[in-house]
Design a protein around this motif. Sequence first.
Motif, short mmCIF file in Angstrom:
data_model
loop_
_atom_site.label_atom_id
_atom_site.label_comp_id
_atom_site.label_asym_id
_atom_site.label_seq_id
_atom_site.Cartn_x
_atom_site.Cartn_y
_atom_site.Cartn_z
N ASP A 434 0.82 -1.21 0.00
CA ASP A 434 0.00 0.00 0.00
C ASP A 434 0.85 1.26 0.00
O ASP A 434 0.56 2.23 -0.70
N THR A 435 1.92 1.23 0.79
CA THR A 435 2.83 2.38 0.82
C THR A 435 3.46 2.59 -0.55
O THR A 435 3.58 3.72 -1.04
N ARG A 449 3.22 -2.51 -13.83
CA ARG A 449 2.00 -3.26 -14.14
C ARG A 449 2.04 -3.80 -15.57
O ARG A 449 1.57 -4.92 -15.84
N ALA A 450 2.58 -3.00 -16.49
CA ALA A 450 2.67 -3.46 -17.89
C ALA A 450 3.57 -4.69 -17.98
O ALA A 450 3.28 -5.65 -18.70
N PRO A 468 1.22 -3.44 -7.05
CA PRO A 468 -0.05 -2.95 -6.50
C PRO A 468 -1.16 -3.12 -7.53
O PRO A 468 -0.97 -2.82 -8.71
N SER A 469 -2.30 -3.62 -7.08
CA SER A 469 -3.43 -3.73 -7.99
C SER A 469 -3.94 -2.32 -8.26
O SER A 469 -3.67 -1.38 -7.52
N LEU A 470 -4.69 -2.18 -9.36
CA LEU A 470 -5.19 -0.85 -9.72
C LEU A 470 -6.13 -0.32 -8.64
O LEU A 470 -6.24 0.88 -8.43
N ALA A 471 -6.78 -1.26 -7.93
CA ALA A 471 -7.75 -0.85 -6.90
C ALA A 471 -7.10 -0.69 -5.54
O ALA A 471 -7.78 -0.56 -4.53
N SER A 472 -5.74 -0.71 -5.51
CA SER A 472 -5.10 -0.82 -4.20
C SER A 472 -5.39 0.39 -3.33
O SER A 472 -5.42 1.53 -3.76
#
Lengths: 477, 477
Positions: A434-435, A449-450, A468-472
């Motif tokens: 998260d940080t 992510r790519a 990190p997920s996009l929704a993180s």
Amino acid sequence: MAKDDFLNALGTMLGPKGLTRDADALAPWLTDWRGRYHGAALAMAMPSTTEEVAATVRLCAEHRVPIVPQGGNTSMVGGAVPDATGSALILSLRRTNRVRRLDPDAGAAVVEAGVILSDLHDAARARGVRFPLSLGAKGSATIGGLCSTNAGGTQVLRFGTMRSLVLGLEAILPDGSVLDSLAPLKKDNRGPDLKQLLIGAEGTLGVITAATLQLVPEPEETATAWIGMDSPQSALALLRRLERAGFAVESFESVPADSLRLVLRHIPGTRPPLDSAPPWNALVEVTGARGLRDQVEAALADALDQGLASDGVLAGNQAQAAAFWRIRDSISEAERASGPAVQHDISVPVSAMPDFMLSAAAEVERAFPGTSASAFGHLGDGNVHFHVRAPAGADPGRWLGEQGKAVSAFVYDHVVAVGGSISAEHGIGQMKLDTFARLTDPARLNALRALKAAFDPLGIMNPGKLVPSLASDATAP
Amino acid sequence: MAKDDFLNALGTMLGPKGLTRDADALAPWLTDWRGRYHGAALAMAMPSTTEEVAATVRLCAEHRVPIVPQGGNTSMVGGAVPDATGSALILSLRRTNRVRRLDPDAGAAVVEAGVILSDLHDAARARGVRFPLSLGAKGSATIGGLCSTNAGGTQVLRFGTMRSLVLGLEAILPDGSVLDSLAPLKKDNRGPDLKQLLIGAEGTLGVITAATLQLVPEPEETATAWIGMDSPQSALALLRRLERAGFAVESFESVPADSLRLVLRHIPGTRPPLDSAPPWNALVEVTGARGLRDQVEAALADALDQGLASDGVLAGNQAQAAAFWRIRDSISEAERASGPAVQHDISVPVSAMPDFMLSAAAEVERAFPGTSASAFGHLGDGNVHFHVRAPAGADPGRWLGEQGKAVSAFVYDHVVAVGGSISAEHGIGQMKLDTFARLTDPARLNALRALKAAFDPLGIMNPGKLVPSLASDATAP
């Protein structure tokens, strides 16, 4: 059931030694060594060859089974613990544990992922050379994990992290194909260096099965000194002077007076290295040819003359050198014994580190009255452990619960403001996800992510770690 | 017209100095310096800031205009020449040419992509430090190009290629976002090292706009020696001995007797460095503290005593050292003067190089009667220039046309068989694309293609370079 089909096929492929679902056998591998993260798993695969690892990954891809690669399970950030759903397979590399080749003349060894670091140290020493990376977990940490987390340790100053010691790499990509880049080529311009993608990727882009590692000659002589000085600025100036004079400085660890005080109070058998009690100390290790100790002694005398150091002692024998190192290595333990603290493994550019050590500590103490902050460790690498201790008398659990996140957010914001990293050594894992999401610029996150989507389109490689997920959630420290 | 809209928007953005369509202005940049590749372009953009480069890339992405990034246009493999369609924009980085910061104490400089290598050398020297990478094209080659092609040169032995000298990087990704990784962090474990992706990617994954580069102190003394020996095996043994004795060997170039003979015959003013005519020679450069020359002299005497060397001379002054280097640097020119040759820039593991130099040459000469093959160059890096000269009396053009491809295919097959690289220094560009496709294992090619698709889904970044298309012809050498 699809799950049974998968496990039957895997069992047939790997044999009885290569797969377990036994709860007792699994238990130690479902929790990290500090007991902070707990997970569940479908089973644990223990292939013993590269081909078996590749076949396991292919089968997982076919059945969409998430894979959690695991070496010695010594992650500091929960990087090797599966999530709680129990849908993942632990892929233990511990049985791929051969030193395939060790060539002292060429200065290289081809080592499988499951080889334990201290075993490699022994194998190299037996042939008159050494592998110049060491750290506290050396009795458990494996080469595969060390590569996947780009491990550092106490000799980074001279030899760099794993990234610079890996001359070649063999890995299984998420589609089960084998990327063979083991040949140690000093020059190879066939595009970007793909092995650098796997190093530090924490198992999210593939599974490392072997590495060609650099070996270096054993030094003729080692000099270990404990030096007192007035500030981290003086410490860095002393380091630069030693390097310019041509000394091979392998370690340069800084220890503030308060950390030393805690060690002397809480760790039995420790003694102050100096008669004086300077505000700052440096533990310095230099290697070289016979006669080195005299040269280091002369250099220290110069440093005293010129005010860079206020006091200093050269270890007279190995026992004394070991006593110096014990002080350095016991700081975390001593701090734990003295009360709760929030710990941070951070880096900034080396030249900015001395100022950061003083100013960040002062600002934390001002923002959180009663706390005491201190930074110690690999000054020469621009990497320190930055600890913030609770106010005297505070209830440990309560203080950590109420203030821990805010303190960390404050520290990390300061680190990022000077271009630093929120993770110098330990990686991201699940702990800092998260940080990482909160404090990383979008271009970098998008690129990561790519990369993940390109190499692992099914998302089966160590899910929930590093990327990190996009929704993180962007609220954590 | 869409094309006019694009050019108008670009012109407004960059101003008159920042864009040209003038045929005379464009001409020098449409052909490589050896005149082997010719292309056409829509226009040439010459942004002068990172923001302008980013805006240019964004506009190109919007209009689907291919981009050919260009620095000094000194590619050896046609890497900076656009294709013949005229649809691409040349993106010249030559106006982004500031040394943003140069800090001798920290040993680092932040340098923009368009800075010419020799200008950086001068700027560093003026501050008492040096940037330890040099090569023949230093008067034209730019920092951006050197990073994008992971340039090497004559000091790789000690300091590594650009990959090890780049401490930080700033680049524009194909979507126009800025990846700012300029902070020189020695330790940073936030996932894989993304800057390593851009280094050596030949502009296919993004445009490098600036780099933080390592600087090192100027040496107090330099010793340059020309040494004769019986074989490349002895040469490598000598190098290992010098390194083990603690010498900082910066260059170790091997020169076979026939290459030396060609230089002496064809290059005016060259003289044999030794009285004897040994089968092999090494040009060695060592740096160190005052008194170094005496130590090197003693080490050479030892090597003579023990049969590692048969003859040797230490340059008595800078002019003599320069004369030694002139011989080394004139080999290619001398070979060209003596007749047609097929040249290969290849690498194998260092320990395999001495055997490779002898056996590959013998096998080529056996397979192609009348040819003579020789390898010279960076022995200590496992990287040599492997040249195969036409049979005496052969018609140059005809021999190259009839035999060139077959000779190269033969050489490259041997290189790959020992785990080597078909491109040690020069990259792939357009010249080696087919060979790269033919001789690269599918896992590696797939990984490279996945990378390309992930970062540059529109395929606008230097198309037709480095990344073999899926349909690529696999018949070339």
